[in-house]
Design an enzyme around this catalytic site. Structure first.
Site, mmCIF file in Angstrom:
data_model
loop_
_atom_site.group_PDB
_atom_site.id
_atom_site.type_symbol
_atom_site.label_atom_id
_atom_site.label_comp_id
_atom_site.label_asym_id
_atom_site.label_seq_id
_atom_site.Cartn_x
_atom_site.Cartn_y
_atom_site.Cartn_z
ATOM 1 N N GLY A 59 35.175 -45.877 10.437
ATOM 2 C CA GLY A 59 36.511 -46.442 10.555
ATOM 3 C C GLY A 59 37.432 -45.512 11.331
ATOM 4 O O GLY A 59 37.155 -44.319 11.484
ATOM 5 N N CYS A 60 38.530 -46.047 11.808
ATOM 6 C CA CYS A 60 39.439 -45.265 12.649
ATOM 7 C C CYS A 60 40.123 -44.150 11.863
ATOM 8 O O CYS A 60 40.135 -42.988 12.277
ATOM 9 C CB CYS A 60 40.458 -46.183 13.318
ATOM 10 S SG CYS A 60 41.337 -47.295 12.188
ATOM 11 N N TYR A 61 40.703 -44.483 10.707
ATOM 12 C CA TYR A 61 41.294 -43.440 9.878
ATOM 13 C C TYR A 61 40.237 -42.407 9.493
ATOM 14 O O TYR A 61 40.474 -41.195 9.539
ATOM 15 C CB TYR A 61 41.885 -44.042 8.610
ATOM 16 C CG TYR A 61 43.282 -44.592 8.717
ATOM 17 C CD1 TYR A 61 44.354 -43.787 9.110
ATOM 18 C CD2 TYR A 61 43.543 -45.918 8.391
ATOM 19 C CE1 TYR A 61 45.638 -44.292 9.188
ATOM 20 C CE2 TYR A 61 44.835 -46.436 8.459
ATOM 21 C CZ TYR A 61 45.884 -45.624 8.859
ATOM 22 O OH TYR A 61 47.160 -46.126 8.924
ATOM 23 N N ALA A 62 39.073 -42.900 9.075
ATOM 24 C CA ALA A 62 38.018 -41.992 8.630
ATOM 25 C C ALA A 62 37.628 -41.018 9.727
ATOM 26 O O ALA A 62 37.414 -39.823 9.469
ATOM 27 C CB ALA A 62 36.807 -42.796 8.173
#
Length: 338
Positions: A147-150
């Site tokens: 994921g992008c945040y991750a």
């Protein structure tokens, strides 16, 4: 020439995949699917691809023969229905949703609200963060794109957790542009709501939380507790994540700098910098990380373009590794800067 397909071609991630792959020297985009736009030109949904991609959307990926690799750029719940048939045909797959990131089916059901229907392949999926899992990705048939945040958080936290200098209790304050919410508008992403404002959302319930904890656990050697607070900010693209740790051992700024330089000094796409900037990475697959000692604490920063290194660019980076290509092929361009 490798023939690739994109399931879910009308969304931001699908459009970014097409933008990157349209000029990739070793890849031909042979298919893009869209149930709503089947039969229409791709450039009608993505006008910026005019002159670069002459292709019609199809309804199903099975309508296109002889594919070597397929990207699944759909909301969660779709990939687990598509991937088994692809793998049975010998087609490699990269899932950009959350369907194959969490290997614990109970955790998946808790956070995504439904049962996982492809448990066998779930256990074999490789987490697609090349800077930490490059060798595993090279031999993979199925990659779960982070994921992008991750991505921003793991890049920032990983080196410190591996060093053993910090505790396993991490507080993350993250800020993302509106494109991270996808193409379908909502009350929160309506300009009159989010413009000139900062809005915390999904506090304690964001689906990237267990993914972040799963990944950082691999570095920490024990369970890491992540307190994750995402915020929506009035920009289109980009994420900056500020990650706060307590020091377990005394460390100088030079010690911390050395840890990051050792981890990322030879990386093409991750750069340790004094002052990270979203604008420096926008529209590129580059990420910036930084860290500062604050007495008995450390704050680490991770910055990515949520649509590129946080999604489609990283997927192409993984594709290159899976196909035995140079990792930076098709991605070797800088951020916009301004």
């Amino acid at each position: 020439m490798t023939r690739v397909g994109i399931i879910g071609g009308t969304g931001y991630a699908g459009g970014e995949l097409a933008r990157i792959l349209a000029t990739h020297p070793d890849v031909e985009i042979a298919a893009m699917t869209s149930r709503q736009n089947a039969g229409k030109k791709v450039q009608e949904s993505h006008p910026y691809l005019k002159g670069y991609l002459d292709l019609n959307f199809t309804e199903k990926i099975s309508e296109t023969p002889d594919l070597d690799l397929v990207f699944v750029a759909t909301p969660h719940g779709v990939a687990m229905k598509e991937v088994p048939a692809l793998l049975e045909q010998g087609i490699k797959a990269i899932d950009l949703s959350g369907d194959y990131r969490l290997h614990d089916v109970d955790v998946y059901q808790k956070w995504y609200g439904h049962e996982h229907t492809d448990v066998d392949n779930l256990q074999d999926a490789v987490y697609g963060l090349p800077e930490f899992f490059r060798d595993e990705i090279k031999g993979a048939d199925l990659v779960a794109n982070p994921g992008c945040y991750a991505t921003s958080i793991i890049l920032a936290c990983g080196p410190l957790l591996k060093s053993g200098l910090v505790g396993n209790d991490i507080i993350v304050d993250a800020k993302s542009g509106t494109s991270g919410a996808g193409m379908v508008p909502s009350a929160r992403t309506h300009h009159s709501t989010c413009g000139e404002s900062v809005i915390p959302y999904s506090v304690g319930s964001h689906r990237h939380t267990p993914e972040i904890e799963m990944a950082v656990d691999r570095f920490a050697g024990s369970h890491a507790k992540v307190t994750f607070v995402p915020n929506l900010v009035p920009i289109v693209r980009g994420i900056i994540s500020s990650c706060y740790f307590g020091l377990e051992k005394e460390a100088s700024q030079e010690d911390i700098d050395s840890i990051y330089e050792s981890q990322y000094g030879k990386e093409t796409f991750v750069h340790y910098v004094p002052e990270p900037s979203i604008r420096a990475v926008v529209a590129s697959n580059h990420a910036q990380v930084s860290a500062r000692v604050l007495g008995d604490k450390v704050v680490a920063f991770g910055v990515v373009d949520n649509l590129v290194k946080g999604a489609s660019g990283q997927a192409v980076q993984c594709m290159n590794l899976m196909l035995g290509l140079d990792e930076k092929t098709g991605l070797d361009f800088p951020g916009l800067g301004v």
